[in-house]
Design a protein around this motif. Sequence first.
Motif, PDB file in Angstrom:
ATOM      1  N   UNK A  44       9.322   0.309  -2.324  1.00 58.12           N
ATOM      2  CA  UNK A  44       8.611   0.755  -3.518  1.00 58.12           C
ATOM      3  C   UNK A  44       8.968  -0.073  -4.753  1.00 58.12           C
ATOM      4  N   UNK A  45      10.148  -0.682  -4.744  1.00 52.84           N
ATOM      5  CA  UNK A  45      10.535  -1.468  -5.918  1.00 52.84           C
ATOM      6  C   UNK A  45      10.020  -2.897  -5.843  1.00 52.84           C
ATOM      7  N   UNK A  46       9.895  -3.453  -4.663  1.00 53.05           N
ATOM      8  CA  UNK A  46       9.476  -4.842  -4.525  1.00 53.05           C
ATOM      9  C   UNK A  46       8.021  -5.025  -4.178  1.00 53.05           C
ATOM     10  N   UNK A  47       7.294  -3.937  -3.930  1.00 50.81           N
ATOM     11  CA  UNK A  47       5.889  -4.023  -3.538  1.00 50.81           C
ATOM     12  C   UNK A  47       5.110  -2.880  -4.189  1.00 50.81           C
ATOM     13  N   UNK A  48       3.806  -3.077  -4.418  1.00 49.80           N
ATOM     14  CA  UNK A  48       2.989  -1.980  -4.979  1.00 49.80           C
ATOM     15  C   UNK A  48       2.598  -0.974  -3.898  1.00 49.80           C
ATOM     16  N   UNK A 102      -3.250  -5.795  -5.451  1.00 50.20           N
ATOM     17  CA  UNK A 102      -3.460  -4.455  -6.001  1.00 50.20           C
ATOM     18  C   UNK A 102      -4.565  -3.701  -5.267  1.00 50.20           C
ATOM     19  N   UNK A 103      -5.489  -4.398  -4.601  1.00 41.84           N
ATOM     20  CA  UNK A 103      -6.585  -3.742  -3.893  1.00 41.84           C
ATOM     21  C   UNK A 103      -6.284  -3.561  -2.416  1.00 41.84           C
ATOM     22  N   UNK A 104      -5.149  -4.006  -1.960  1.00 41.65           N
ATOM     23  CA  UNK A 104      -4.810  -3.849  -0.544  1.00 41.65           C
ATOM     24  C   UNK A 104      -4.562  -2.382  -0.204  1.00 41.65           C
ATOM     25  N   UNK A 105      -4.904  -2.023   1.018  1.00 43.18           N
ATOM     26  CA  UNK A 105      -4.590  -0.691   1.521  1.00 43.18           C
ATOM     27  C   UNK A 105      -3.232  -0.735   2.212  1.00 43.18           C
ATOM     28  N   UNK A 106      -2.732   0.426   2.597  1.00 43.73           N
ATOM     29  CA  UNK A 106      -1.403   0.484   3.193  1.00 43.73           C
ATOM     30  C   UNK A 106      -1.371  -0.220   4.545  1.00 43.73           C
ATOM     31  N   UNK A 107      -2.476  -0.168   5.296  1.00 44.64           N
ATOM     32  CA  UNK A 107      -2.491  -0.864   6.582  1.00 44.64           C
ATOM     33  C   UNK A 107      -2.388  -2.368   6.396  1.00 44.64           C
ATOM     34  N   UNK A 108      -3.071  -2.904   5.386  1.00 45.39           N
ATOM     35  CA  UNK A 108      -3.009  -4.344   5.113  1.00 45.39           C
ATOM     36  C   UNK A 108      -1.658  -4.712   4.517  1.00 45.39           C
ATOM     37  N   UNK A 109      -1.164  -3.896   3.574  1.00 42.98           N
ATOM     38  CA  UNK A 109       0.129  -4.180   2.963  1.00 42.98           C
ATOM     39  C   UNK A 109       1.274  -4.113   3.951  1.00 42.98           C
ATOM     40  N   UNK A 113       5.410   4.387   6.408  1.00 46.64           N
ATOM     41  CA  UNK A 113       4.590   4.863   5.298  1.00 46.64           C
ATOM     42  C   UNK A 113       3.112   4.862   5.670  1.00 46.64           C
ATOM     43  N   UNK A 114       2.703   3.930   6.520  1.00 50.10           N
ATOM     44  CA  UNK A 114       1.303   3.884   6.950  1.00 50.10           C
ATOM     45  C   UNK A 114       0.984   4.962   7.977  1.00 50.10           C
ATOM     46  N   UNK A 115       1.978   5.386   8.756  1.00 49.90           N
ATOM     47  CA  UNK A 115       1.731   6.334   9.842  1.00 49.90           C
ATOM     48  C   UNK A 115       1.844   7.790   9.406  1.00 49.90           C
ATOM     49  N   UNK A 116       2.728   8.080   8.452  1.00 48.81           N
ATOM     50  CA  UNK A 116       2.998   9.478   8.082  1.00 48.81           C
ATOM     51  C   UNK A 116       1.751  10.221   7.601  1.00 48.81           C
ATOM     52  N   UNK A 117       0.918   9.665   6.702  1.00 51.19           N
ATOM     53  CA  UNK A 117      -0.256  10.426   6.251  1.00 51.19           C
ATOM     54  C   UNK A 117      -1.191  10.832   7.381  1.00 51.19           C
ATOM     55  N   UNK A 118      -1.386   9.967   8.372  1.00 52.96           N
ATOM     56  CA  UNK A 118      -2.253  10.323   9.491  1.00 52.96           C
ATOM     57  C   UNK A 118      -1.688  11.488  10.282  1.00 52.96           C
TER      58      UNK A 118
END
Length: 278
Positions: A65-69, A223-230, A251-256
Amino acid sequence: MINKLRKKDKYDLASNIIVFVIALLFLYPLLWLLTSAFKTSSEIYQMPPTILPENFHLGNFQKLFSGNPAIRWVLNSVIVATSSAGLSVIFSSLAAYGFAKMKFKGKNILFVLVIASVMIPKETFIVPLFEIVVAFDWVDTYQSMIIPNLGTGLGTFLLYSFFKDIPDSIRESAKIDGANEWTIFRKLMLPIVAPGIGALFILNFVTYWNDYLWQLLMARSEEMQTISVGAAALQQALNPDIGLRVAGATLAAIPMVIIFLMFQRFFTSGITAGAVKE
């Protein structure tokens, strides 16, 4: 009779054990991912591997979270997946209702074409679709990742069977009472097919949350990337910090997982509705 019951109980017990073991096998990769996100990189590489971390390490998420959006990535995914799933359900339900209950010329041919589109993978027409998006100057915008997902033959086909099973007498009675087509669709038909709509929403949400290829082509800026791309970018980066990469995948898997657990009842009822006829 008693022997038959005992045999049935033994069969049920054996089948439940088998299902439980298979479920554990499928859940193990997810469990490993979740627990490894709280391990240091050295502990992840440790041999023999451990399931639970010796000490819960939050440094992976702090660096993420500190090094990436990462928060922006999650927000983009929520906007794209929720908007795409919700709007596609609306369009699919309207199309399915029209095919199932209304009469118009060329309906059968058009329905066959809609169903045939299910057999065509998205990758085959991704180039002309990309050119259309470029022509509209939508690249690196939300609409480029949402609008191309709105027309789905699978959603129309799934909801078509739900609308088709509704007796025509309900629609005819409403017309006699003076209700127009929109009122019939909104107040009578939609509540009946609610389980199918819930199942379709979950399927679409998961699909669009994981739609890596199209989102990769559309999101030019970080800034427009989604979590899967990031998260995939973290995987591809020349970074030996495996803990950071695992945290991104988590982080990409938990919401699903959360979405599925919250709406599991609607998903199960929607998928199994109509399977048993009384």
